[in-house]
Design a protein around this motif. Structure first.
Motif, short mmCIF file in Angstrom:
data_model
loop_
_atom_site.label_atom_id
_atom_site.label_comp_id
_atom_site.label_asym_id
_atom_site.label_seq_id
_atom_site.Cartn_x
_atom_site.Cartn_y
_atom_site.Cartn_z
N PHE A 18 -9.04 4.56 7.73
CA PHE A 18 -8.27 3.79 6.76
C PHE A 18 -6.78 3.98 7.05
O PHE A 18 -6.29 5.10 7.14
N ARG A 19 -6.09 2.88 7.21
CA ARG A 19 -4.64 2.92 7.41
C ARG A 19 -3.98 2.43 6.14
O ARG A 19 -4.23 1.30 5.67
N THR A 20 -3.12 3.26 5.56
CA THR A 20 -2.39 2.88 4.35
C THR A 20 -0.90 2.87 4.63
O THR A 20 -0.42 3.62 5.50
N GLY A 21 -0.21 2.05 3.90
CA GLY A 21 1.23 1.98 4.09
C GLY A 21 1.91 1.27 2.94
O GLY A 21 1.26 0.63 2.11
N THR A 22 3.24 1.41 2.90
CA THR A 22 4.04 0.79 1.85
C THR A 22 5.26 0.14 2.48
O THR A 22 5.98 0.78 3.26
#
Length: 955
Positions: free
Chosen positions: A52-56
Motif C-alpha cells: 500500500f502506497r499512501t501520500g498527501t
C-alpha cells in the motif's frame, strides 16, 4: 415471480445494518482533530502492508495506491469525500445526496449528461461500473475500469477531479435532477425504511444523525437551488476531506504521477470539522415504544448507551477486540442453537455492541419471534444474556470460535498474493474512514497465533464485560404487525420477569466427529478427455458420475465446486407444483447423523459449506473451499445426497419464511407485482403461479423426501471443480466420494412433458394492488421472445436490452425526471423450449403512470422505426464486450463454463465466439430484433398501484 418462495435476510435487518451498523462504525468524527494523526500508521505498532502506497499532496488531499491483479488487467478507482448528510444544515437536508447526483450532470470540461456517455463508450456500464453513494459521513464515487488502459485511467481521474472542483450546477440541470432525487425518495419509502428511521429516533431522539437521513426531506429538496447546492459543495468538497484510492493492475509510480497531475493544482480551502452525530444520552433508560406496521414480523429490542471508547488501532486494541468478539459470538451461537430447535422460542436473536459514530456506544439484544411469541422469545434470550455474564463460557465454546478465526486468518495469508481488488479497496477505505491499518495477512496470522494461548474463557468474559453496556432497565422497542397484549406495560413487566427468573444450568455438549468419511471403494475413471479450446478436463466414472476440472492460479489457495443432480423443478408438475419447494430448507434439515447445528460445531475451523437448491432442471449447489479442505467439502456434499436428515427444525424454518412472506407480499409495489406476475404471464399454470398460503403450510419434509429421494439416489450427477489444486488430486478426491457412490443414471432425463412454459395470449392491461404509500406505482411491460437456441440472436437481445436501458434512462430519468432507475431485461431460457421474455419496468409516481407508459411506447416505436445512432450502439455494446473479455478472470467465472461442460458443452463454443458475434452485430440488427419481438401492442402490461388508488387511465 414463480410459485417458489425465496428466503432472504429480512429487509428490515438489511436496512438497519446500512443505517445503523454501517454508519456507526468508528469513523473520524472531526477532520480537524489534533488528537489523531493524518494516517493511523503514525501512532500504531502495526506495520502497514508495504504494497500500500499512501501520500498527501500539499493541498491536503490524500491518496492510497496498491497493485492488485485479481481480476488481472482491471482497476478500481474511488474518490472518498469525508462529507455526508451530517454536514447539512437544517435547511439543507438531502443536499449531500443531491450534490452526488449533480456530479453526473455537467462540469467545466464535461457537458451535462456526457460523463456517463464517456464512460459507456469506454466500456463502463452505468450503475454496475459507474456509481456513487452518500452516507451520514461520506460520499463515495466509484469507477470500475474494465481495462488497465492508461488513457482510460487518465479519463477516470479527470472525471473525479471534475466532480471534486468543477461541477457546473446549471439551474436547468438542477431542476431536472430534482425530479430524479424525489423519485428515489419515493422509491425508498418502504415499510423497512420507515421502521428503521423510527428505531433510530427512539434510540437516540436528540442525536443529530436521526434528522440527517441521507435522502433528506422533500421540503428541503424542493427549495434546493443551484446556488444553494453549489454553496454546500464548495463548503464540503475540499482537498483535506478527499482521498483518492487506486487499486488494480497499474504501475504504482504511474498512478501516483497521474494523481498528482490531476489534483495538485486544486486549491486548498479550510476543512471545517464535521458536526458531531450525537448527543447520545448515556443515562437514558426505562423508555418503551411500540411500532406497528402490517408488513413487520415481530421483534423486540433492548438497548442501553454508554460513552464511546476511544481505542486507537494497534496490537493491544486488536487483541481486545478479538476477545470481546469471541464473547459475542459465543452468546450468539447459543441463541442460534435455540432458534434451530424443532419448537424454537424465537426465529432469531442476537447480542452486540456497536459504536454510534464517535458519540457513544450501544449494546443491543434483538429478538425476532413469530407473531404473538414475543414473551417466550424475550424470556429465552434474556436468560442466555444473563447466563453468559454470570457463568461465562466453556473451553469448548471458546475453542470453536478460535478455530473459525484461525481458519479465516490462515486462508487470508495463503491467498494474500491474489487478494481481490474489491477486498483491497475495502482495506483502503477502512484506513481512511476507521483508522484501521491495512496489515499484511501473513503478519495478522502471526500475531493471532502468538495470542491464541491467551484466549481463555476467563479472558473472553472479562473483555466482554469491559465493553458491554449492562442492560439494566433498558430502552425497549417492540415492532410488529399488531400491538402486543398489554402494550408497553406488558413489555416492561416481561423484561423485569425475565431478568428475575431463576437460571438453569446450560446443557453440556459433547464433541462429535464427522461421520461421513467413507463412501466405499474409490471409483474408476472410464473416460478422460480434455476439451481443446480452454483445456477443461472432462471425466466419467464407472458409476456414471461426470467430473469437469480446471486448474487455475487466479486465486491462490481457493477452490470452487459445483454439483448438479438431475431433477430440480422438472419434478414440479401441474398436479403437484410445489413438490420441490421445501428444498429452500433442505440444508436446515441437517444429516441423518448430524443436525445442522451439530455440523456447525463439527466443521468449525474448516472452509466448507453446502445447501442444495432446486434449479430449473437440476438440484444444484456450489461452494468455495481451500485445497486443504476440498476432501471434506466433497464428503459433506456426498453426505447430503446420500443421508439427508429431513429434521423437524428445517420444517419449522420453512414455515416461518412462508408466514412472513405472505404477511408482507403486497407491502411494496415490487413485492405485490412479483407475487402476481408468474400467474399472469403463464395463464395461472400452477408451476409458475404463487399458490395459497395454506398450500405452502401443508408441505412437509415427508412429502419432499417422497418427491426427491429417487433423484438423489439415482439421478445423473455432474461435478465441476475449479481452482488451485492439481488435477490428479481433484480426481482422486472425487473418486473417493462421488465416484464411490452406487451406479447413477447415465444421462440427465429429458422431461419432454415439462419443457413447455406457457405465455399468455391475453393482452388486457392488469392492475395489481399494493398496501404501500399511495403515490407509489410500478409499471412493467413483458414481451415473449425466444429460447437460447440461437447464440447470435440471444446476444442481439442482450444488446437490445442495453440499448433500451440507455434510451429509457435518457427519457424517463434525465429528460422527464419521472423515474430513478428504469430497467430492461432480456431472458432467453435454456430449459423451456421456445420460451424467453423481454421486460421493461419503471417505478414512478401514480399520477405519472400514463406519461411513463406513453414514453416507453415512444421509445419502443423509435427502436423499431430506425437504427439507433452509432454512439448509442457503441455505448450499449462496449460494456457487454468488456464483460465477455473479463469473464474468465475469476474462479467463479470459469465455473460457469466448467460446471456443465459435458451436458452443456455448447456453452464453450459460445464463450469462445461471443466477442466475435457481438462485434458482428450492428444497429440495424438491433432494430430488426425490436421489430420482431417488441410490438408495442403485444406487451403484457401490469401496473402495481396502491390499494385505495383509482384505476389508472389510459391515453
Amino acid at each position: 415471480m414463480s410459485r417458489r418462495l425465496i428466503p432472504a435476510l429480512p429487509p428490515l435487518l438489511v436496512l438497519l445494518h446500512a443505517l445503523l451498523l454501517g454508519a456507526c462504525a468508528p469513523e473520524r468524527g472531526s477532520l480537524a482533530s489534533a488528537s489523531r494523526p493524518l494516517w493511523a500508521m503514525a501512532q500504531s505498532d502495526i506495520a502497514i502492508d508495504p504494497a500500500f502506497r499512501t501520500g498527501t499532496l500539499p493541498n491536503g488531499l490524500r491518496f492510497i495506491i496498491r497493485k492488485g491483479t485479481n481480476p488481472a488487467g482491471t482497476a478500481l478507482v474511488r474518490m472518498d469525500i469525508a462529507a455526508g448528510s451530517l454536514d447539512e444544515r437544517d435547511d439543507e437536508r438531502g443536499y449531500a445526496h443531491f450534490v452526488e447526483h449533480m456530479a453526473f450532470n455537467g462540469s467545466t470540461r464535461v457537458p451535462e449528461g456526457e460523463m456517463v456517455r464517456l464512460l459507456e463508450r469506454a466500456g463502463l456500464a452505468f450503475g454496475a461500473d459507474t456509481n456513487a453513494q452518500t452516507s451520514f459521513q461520506h460520499t463515495l464515487y466509484t469507477l470500475d475500469l474494465p481495462r488497465n488502459d492508461p488513457a482510460l485511467f487518465d479519463m477516470a481521474l479527470m472525471l473525479m477531479r471534475e466532480t471534486a472542483s468543477e461541477l457546473a450546477f446549471a439551474p436547468a440541470a438542477v431542476a431536472r435532477e430534482r425530479g430524479v432525487v424525489l423519485a428515489e425518495m419515493r422509491d425508498r419509502n418502504s415499510w423497512a425504511y420507515r421502521a428503521a428511521v423510527n428505531e433510530m429516533g427512539f434510540a437516540n431522539p436528540r442525536a443529530r444523525y436521526v434528522s440527517r437521513v441521507p435522502i433528506g426531506t422533500a421540503a428541503a429538496l424542493e427549495r434546493a437551488s443551484a446556488e444553494r447546492l453549489r454553496a454546500f459543495w464548495q463548503r464540503t468538497y475540499v482537498p483535506a476531506r478527499t482521498t483518492v484510492i487506486v487499486i488494480g493492475d497499474l504501475d504504482p509510480d504511474l498512478a501516483e504521477a497521474a494523481i498528482r497531475r490531476h489534483f495538485a493544482d486544486w486549491q486548498a480551502r479550510p476543512a471545517a470539522p464535521q458536526p458531531d452525530a450525537g448527543p447520545v444520552r448515556f443515562a437514558d433508560m426505562g423508555r418503551t415504544s411500540v411500532y406497528v406496521d402490517p408488513a413487520l414480523s415481530e421483534r423486540i429490542t433492548a438497548f442501553r448507551h454508554a460513552p464511546w471508547q476511544d481505542e486507537r488501532d494497534g496490537v493491544a486494541r486488536r487483541r481486545e477486540n478479538l476477545l470481546r468478539q469471541i464473547g459475542y459470538d459465543i452468546v450468539n451461537r447459543r441463541l442460534q442453537r435455540l432458534a434451530r430447535q424443532g419448537d424454537p422460542p424465537f426465529r432469531s436473536a442476537g447480542l452486540g455492541t456497536s459504536d454510534v459514530f464517535r458519540a457513544g456506544r450501544t449494546t443491543s439484544l434483538v429478538v425476532d419471534t413469530i407473531d404473538g411469541g414475543w414473551r417466550r422469545g424475550l424470556a429465552a434470550a434474556v436468560a442466555e444474556y444473563r447466563r453468559a455474564l454470570s457463568e461465562g463460557f466453556t473451553a469448548a465454546e471458546v475453542a470453536e470460535q478460535v478455530a473459525n478465526v484461525h481458519a479465516a486468518h490462515r486462508n487470508g495469508a495463503a491467498a494474500a498474493a491474489t487478494r481481490s481488488n474489491a477486498s483491497l479497496v475495502g482495506a483502503a477505505l477502512a484506513l481512511v474512514r476507521d483508522d484501521i491499518v491495512p496489515a499484511t495477512p501473513e503478519s495478522s496470522l502471526q500475531r493471532l497465533e502468538a495470542f491464541i494461548p491467551a484466549i481463555t474463557p476467563e479472558a473472553v468474559l472479562a473483555a466482554l464485560r469491559r465493553e458491554l453496556v449492562p442492560l439494566d432497565d433498558p430502552l425497549l422497542r417492540f415492532a410488529g404487525r399488531r400491538t402486543p397484549d398489554g402494550g408497553s406495560l406488558a413489555l416492561r413487566r416481561a423484561w423485569q420477569a425475565a431478568m428475575a427468573a431463576p437460571l438453569t444450568a446450560a446443557p453440556v455438549r459433547t464433541a462429535e466427529a464427522f461421520a461421513y468419511t467413507d463412501f466405499g471403494a474409490p471409483g474408476r475413471v472410464v473416460s478422460d478427455t480434455r476439451e481443446p479450446v480452454y483445456g477443461i478436463r472432462t471425466l466419467r466414472f464407472a458409476n456414471g458420475v461426470r467430473l469437469n476440472l480446471k486448474q487455475t492460479t487466479l486465486e491462490r489457495d481457493r477452490v470452487v465446486v459445483s454439483l448438479h443432480i438431475d431433477g430440480g423443478d422438472m419434478l414440479d408438475t401441474r398436479a403437484r407444483p410445489l413438490a420441490t419447494d421445501m428444498m429452500l430448507a433442505f440444508g436446515a434439515g441437517g444429516l441423518g447423523r448430524h443436525s445442522q447445528d451439530d455440523l456447525q460445531s463439527i466443521l468449525a475451523g474448516r472452509t466448507v459449506g453446502f445447501n442444495l437448491s432446486s434449479a430449473a432442471e437440476t438440484f444444484a449447489a456450489s461452494a468455495q473451499t481451500t485445497p486443504a479442505d476440498l476432501a471434506l467439502q466433497l464428503q459433506l456434499m456426498a453426505a447430503f445426497i446420500t443421508d439427508p436428515g429431513y429434521r423437524r427444525e428445517g420444517e419449522t424454518l420453512y414455515r416461518q419464511y412462508v408466514n412472513n412472506m405472505f404477511a408482507r407480499k403486497d407491502a411494496t409495489p415490487g413485492s405485490a407485482l412479483g407475487a402476481a406476475l408468474g400467474g399472469i404471464l403463464s395463464d395461472n399454470d400452477p408451476r409458475f403461479t404463487l399458490q395459497t398460503v395454506e398450500a405452502y403450510r401443508a408441505l412437509s419434509f415427508a412429502g419432499l423426501k417422497e418427491a426427491i429421494a429417487d433423484r438423489l439416489a439415482h439421478g445423473a450427477i455432474e461435478l465441476g471443480v475449479v481452482g488451485d489444486v492439481p488435477e490428479d488430486q481433484m480426481i482422486a478426491l472425487v473418486a473417493r466420494t462421488f465416484g464411490a457412490l452406487p451406479a447413477r443414471e447415465a444421462e440427465f432425463q429429458p422431461y419432454p412433458d415439462q419443457r413447455t412454459r406457457p405465455f399468455t395470449l391475453d393482452r388486457t392491461p392488469r392492475v395489481v394492488r399494493h398496501s404501500g404509500p399511495a403515490d407509489q406505482a410500478l409499471l412493467r411491460l413483458t414481451w415473449t421472445t425466444r429460447d437460447d437456441g440461437d447464440p447470435r440472436e440471444v446476444l442481439g437481445l442482450i444488446l437490445l436490452e442495453r440499448v433500451m436501458r440507455i434510451e429509457l434512462t435518457d427519457t424517463l430519468r434525465e429528460q422527464l425526471g419521472k423515474a430513478y432507475s428504469p430497467s430492461a431485461d432480456s431472458s432467453a431460457s435454456a430449459v423451456w423450449r421456445g420460451y424467453g421474455t423481454f421486460t421493461v419496468s419503471a417505478s414512478v409516481a401514480l399520477p405519472d403512470l400514463a406519461t411513463t407508459r406513453a414514453a416507453i411506447r415512444t421509445t419502443v416505436e423509435a427502436l423499431r422505426r430506425e437504427p439507433v445512432s452509432d454512439d448509442v450502439f457503441q455505448r450499449a455494446r462496449q460494456p457487454v464486450l468488456e464483460a465477455v473479455e473479463n469473464g474468465l478472470k475469476t474462479n467463479y467465472g470459469w465455473l460457469g463454463l466448467v460446471a456443465r461442460a459435458q451436458t452443456r458443452a455448447y456453452q464453450i463454443e459460445r464463450q469462445q465466439h461471443a466477442a466475435e458475434r457481438i462485434r458482428q452485430l450492428g444497429a440495424a440488427d438491433i432494430m430488426a430484433l425490436a421489430r420482431r419481438y417488441l410490438d408495442p401492442d403485444a406487451a403484457v402490461e401490469v401496473a402495481a398501484i396502491a390499494t385505495d388508488a383509482p384505476a389508472p387511465t389510459r391515453r
